[in-house]
Scaffold this active site. Structure first.
Site, mmCIF file in Angstrom:
data_model
loop_
_atom_site.group_PDB
_atom_site.id
_atom_site.type_symbol
_atom_site.label_atom_id
_atom_site.label_comp_id
_atom_site.label_asym_id
_atom_site.label_seq_id
_atom_site.Cartn_x
_atom_site.Cartn_y
_atom_site.Cartn_z
ATOM 1 N N ASP A 299 -5.016 9.209 7.307
ATOM 2 C CA ASP A 299 -4.116 8.678 6.298
ATOM 3 C C ASP A 299 -2.933 8.000 6.991
ATOM 4 O OD1 ASP A 299 -3.134 8.136 3.811
ATOM 5 O OD2 ASP A 299 -2.412 10.158 3.399
ATOM 6 N N GLU A 300 -2.276 7.068 6.300
ATOM 7 C CA GLU A 300 -1.108 6.352 6.830
ATOM 8 C C GLU A 300 -1.400 5.749 8.206
ATOM 9 O OE1 GLU A 300 1.151 5.830 4.870
ATOM 10 O OE2 GLU A 300 1.404 7.498 3.491
ATOM 11 N N ARG B 267 9.077 3.153 -4.259
ATOM 12 C CA ARG B 267 9.177 4.580 -4.599
ATOM 13 C C ARG B 267 9.541 4.753 -6.068
ATOM 14 N NH1 ARG B 267 5.962 5.744 -1.485
ATOM 15 N NH2 ARG B 267 5.887 3.499 -1.244
ATOM 16 N N GLN C 68 3.646 -1.252 4.615
ATOM 17 C CA GLN C 68 4.469 -0.044 4.645
ATOM 18 C C GLN C 68 4.591 0.536 6.053
ATOM 19 O OE1 GLN C 68 4.071 2.648 1.092
ATOM 20 N NE2 GLN C 68 2.233 1.442 0.706
ATOM 21 N N LYS D 137 -3.948 6.461 -3.249
ATOM 22 C CA LYS D 137 -4.568 6.642 -1.939
ATOM 23 C C LYS D 137 -4.930 8.096 -1.663
ATOM 24 C CE LYS D 137 -1.645 6.066 1.332
ATOM 25 N NZ LYS D 137 -1.362 7.484 1.657
ATOM 26 N N THR D 138 -4.001 9.007 -1.941
ATOM 27 C CA THR D 138 -4.261 10.421 -1.664
ATOM 28 C C THR D 138 -5.441 10.928 -2.488
ATOM 29 O OG1 THR D 138 -1.923 10.763 -1.174
ATOM 30 C CG2 THR D 138 -3.243 12.722 -1.615
#
Length: 743
Positions: free
Chosen positions: A243-244, A624, A274, A62-63
């Site tokens: 983002d997020e 993670r 998430q 994503k980043t």
């Protein structure tokens, strides 16, 4: 050691700048930008106009997509001045800024929501109660102020503690952008919260201070009531990337709606699976309803996972499939199958700590380094037994999110001098600094200063200034005049150097001398922390350039999160809560406390929405992990809120583990009056005069039902779901409960 393959982050530079509005791009083969990206990633990068929703699964790059999309916009002729990137931590914003700069050699405004709002208010604020030199109150400042208010109201400190009252006030302020009152309870609790909130807002105004909630709320109010400001910011920020997005609250969502209502160029990336911050106001509906609120939205799904092994990804997918409120994705990976997730079954928390430490030691002997490994837990209290186990094995560890550097007492004391230097109305900082180090300014002297301030309609600092100037022989003047001179000296030093401002506060106040002359070894460490603070100020000055004044430094410090201060390069195993783990990745992950009452937490038992959030939290922890995953639970806990026999978490079964229950489960609450019963132990699962299923009444919390009982007799813990106040854990022998018959 084998690691999952990660798409390369090879930097590139554009040699061609297209004209604004030109949508013609060079052939993909000529651009490193589209090398090593999937088709879905390329689609998200190329979509430049209109609303875009990027559903980015865990570990899907994503980043990389966000940074490359920004670079693509700039290369396509969009003015960098018109771009705005929003993320949720200073650490993430800084890393994204560096990656974008490496791609296009341009500075793009990328920040957190709170930092963005703070800078806009500094520039554009017009308000009858605040000026643009306001102080930002962090969570500790908020609790300190509310503690003073509760003392002034003379309420029972056992019933009304600062932390839960502060949380209730914050929840109400966040709900101002939505509907309904989130404060549960009735009678005295609701009345006290209401009175505290009103007084708290008055005190904030008197201090010329905004808390984190107000940074958002005040800018929202400014945009709603000032059309010229709204148009100005809409023209400035024509392309906004968030983002997020699943972690945004309703205030943030309304801000985005106002900023994008003209150009509609809003790109949001996130994953409903998430979303784990409901407790601090995050609204899952923001991402679930995005397509409805932004007609014509293009949706791109990033479903290839680059981080985790097939075995770990399968475990996570089985778990999250039990949630209903989500957008379906089919995560997959080309990574190796890897080892299946391992289960650690412990007799109690001490055994869990030792077994986890033993497994960590085995990994280190197999070639992992400490920074490869993380141990997660649901509550901070769980860290004690884990720390003990790691200490026995002599494994180095660091606790992420413990007492953060800028929250340490000595650091906060010196920062209070800096805050006063730029905002004389900051009474919280005045009270903290005026007698630290001790100057003989006690309660009586403060009362005299308060009386003068009230009579003159000025701040405490200004009142002390007047007393010192008009009556030098006055007791308050003799003891307070040196303090006034220190604050003024800090202000003067700050005009030349931020490091100089910090060093002046430490030296001129006598604080440094107090620590240096102490025989306590901890004071030597505190003095070193103040030297580190001076270094941090110097580092900020070098980084921030022209805007590196005291106010900007304090703003940066106030908005630091716990994870921002974490040193990922430290050769130590990382211990942290599951909430703190969001956005991070490790070669090996341990999730501990996988028990009913811990994960999912007992407070979540009241509704399916809360259980789903707990499941998402577990999912975040699992995803993670790159190549090794261990899930641990204890059959019994001897300490903490969840004492007694423990049942393995339902999440273990949902993730594919066959675990036997420690004992039969108590009733599971679905909705008030609607229960699903499962077998309970002989005797009804009771303890003393209470049984599972009893209806009870509490003088503060109202009526409820007993969900679960751990322990026996008067020392048993009762988990009670109250109709208004939610789920509480109470001691059977001391809780003022009365059983009643519902009739």
């Amino acid at each position: 050691m084998p690691r999952p393959r990660v798409a390369s982050e090879r930097p590139f530079r554009y040699n061609t700048r297209l004209q604004p509005g030109d949508t013609t791009f060079l052939d993909d083969n000529d651009m490193d930008l589209f090398r090593d990206v999937t088709d879905s990633q390329a689609e998200a990068i190329r979509s430049t106009e209109g609303p875009l929703l990027v559903l980015a699964g865990a570990g899907s790059g994503k980043t990389r997509v966000v940074t490359y999309r920004i670079a693509h916009l700039v290369r396509g002729g969009r003015n960098p001045w018109n771009l705005l990137g929003i993320t949720f931590t200073n650490k993430a914003a800084g890393e994204m800024q560096e990656r974008v700069r490496a791609l296009v050699e341009e500075d793009i405004w990328i920040s957190t929501f709170h930092a963005f709002c703070a800078r806009q208010l500094r520039r554009h604020l017009r308000h009858d109660r605040f000026t643009n030199d306001f102080t930002i109150f962090d969570e500790e400042d908020r609790r300190r102020l509310i503690r003073d208010i509760l003392a002034d109201l003379e309420v029972d400190p056992k019933q009304f503690q600062p932390a839960p009252v502060a949380q209730a006030v914050s929840a109400r302020k966040n709900a101002a952008a939505g509907s309904g009152d989130p404060v549960r309870g009735f009678g005295a609790w609701r009345e006290v919260v209401t009175e505290v909130q009103e007084t708290y807002q008055e005190r904030l105004a008197r201090n010329n201070a905004l808390d984190f909630d107000d940074l958002l709320l005040v800018l929202l109010e400014q945009l709603e009531t000032r059309p010229e400001l709204r148009q100005r910011l809409q023209d400035r920020f024509r392309y906004i990337l968030v983002d997020e997005f699943q972690d945004t609250n309703r205030i943030q969502y309304r801000l985005l709606r106002l900023l994008t209502e003209r150009h509609k160029n809003l790109c949001v990336t996130g994953d409903p699976d998430q979303s784990i911050y409901r407790w601090r106001g995050a609204d899952l509906n923001n991402i679930l309803d995005f397509e409805r609120d932004y007609p014509g939205t293009k949706v791109v799904k990033l479903e290839q996972n680059w981080r985790s092994s097939k075995a770990i990804l399968a475990c996570a997918s089985r778990l999250i499939a039990h949630n209903q409120r989500r957008k379906r994705k089919g995560l997959w990976t080309e990574n190796p199958s890897g080892r299946p997730a391992a289960l650690i079954e412990a007799t109690d928390e001490e055994d869990e700590g030792l077994q986890v430490a033993g497994a960590v030691d085995d990994l280190l002997r197999a070639g992992y380094v400490p920074s490869d490994i993380a141990v997660f837990y649901r509550t901070n209290a769980q860290s004690r037994s884990l720390e003990k186990g790691l200490t026995v094995r002599r494994v180095p560890y660091v606790i992420v999110g413990s007492v953060a550097f800028f929250r340490r007492r000595e650091v906060k004391d010196i920062l209070a001098y800096l805050r006063l230097a730029v905002n004389f109305r900051d009474e919280v900082s005045f009270r903290r600094a005026v007698n630290m180090p001790p100057r003989g300014i006690g309660a009586k002297t403060l009362q005299a200063i308060r009386a003068r301030a009230d009579g003159a309609g000025c701040s405490l600092f200004e009142a002390l200034e007047r007393i010192a100037a008009e009556d030098p022989g006055n007791r308050a003047a003799r003891r307070g005049a040196p303090f006034v001179r220190v604050v003024e000296a800090v202000r003067e030093a700050g005009a030349d150097s931020l490091r100089g401002a910090v060093e002046t506060a430490v030296k001129a106040s006598g604080y440094g001398e107090m620590l240096a002359s102490s025989g306590d070894p901890k004071d030597r460490e505190r003095l070193e922390n103040l030297e580190e603070l001076a270094g941090a100020a110097e580092e900020f000055e070098a980084k921030a350039g022209p805007r590196s004044d005291i106010r900007a430094f304090l703003e940066d410090v106030a908005l630091v999160s716990d994870v921002d201060g974490w040193d990922q390069s430290a050769e130590a195993v990382s211990l942290m809560t599951l909430h703190a783990a969001k956005g991070l990745e490790f070669a090996a992950v341990f999730i501990t406390g996988m028990e009913e009452g811990l994960l999912p937490h007992v407070r979540s038992q009241g509704s399916e929405d809360e259980i789903e959030e707990e499941r998402r939290l577990c999912y975040v922890g699992i995803t993670r992990a790159m190549d090794r995953l261990h899930l641990a639970f204890a059959r019994r806990r001897k300490s903490g809120a969840a004492r007694g026999d423990q049942d393995p978490s339902r999440f273990l079964r949902e993730a594919g583990f066959d675990v036997a229950p420690t004992r039969a489960l108590a009733p599971v609450f679905q909705d008030w009056g609607d229960w699903r019963y499962e077998p309970v132990p002989e005797g009804g699962g009771g303890s003393g005069s209470y049984c599972v299923g009893d209806r009870v009444e509490h003088p503060r919390f109202g009526r409820g039902k007993v969900l679960q009982i751990t322990g026996f007799g008067e020392t048993a813990n009762l988990v009670v779901r109250f109709r208004e106040a939610g789920t509480k854990t109470l001691r059977a022998g001391t809780a003022p409960l009365v059983k009643f018959d519902a009739g």
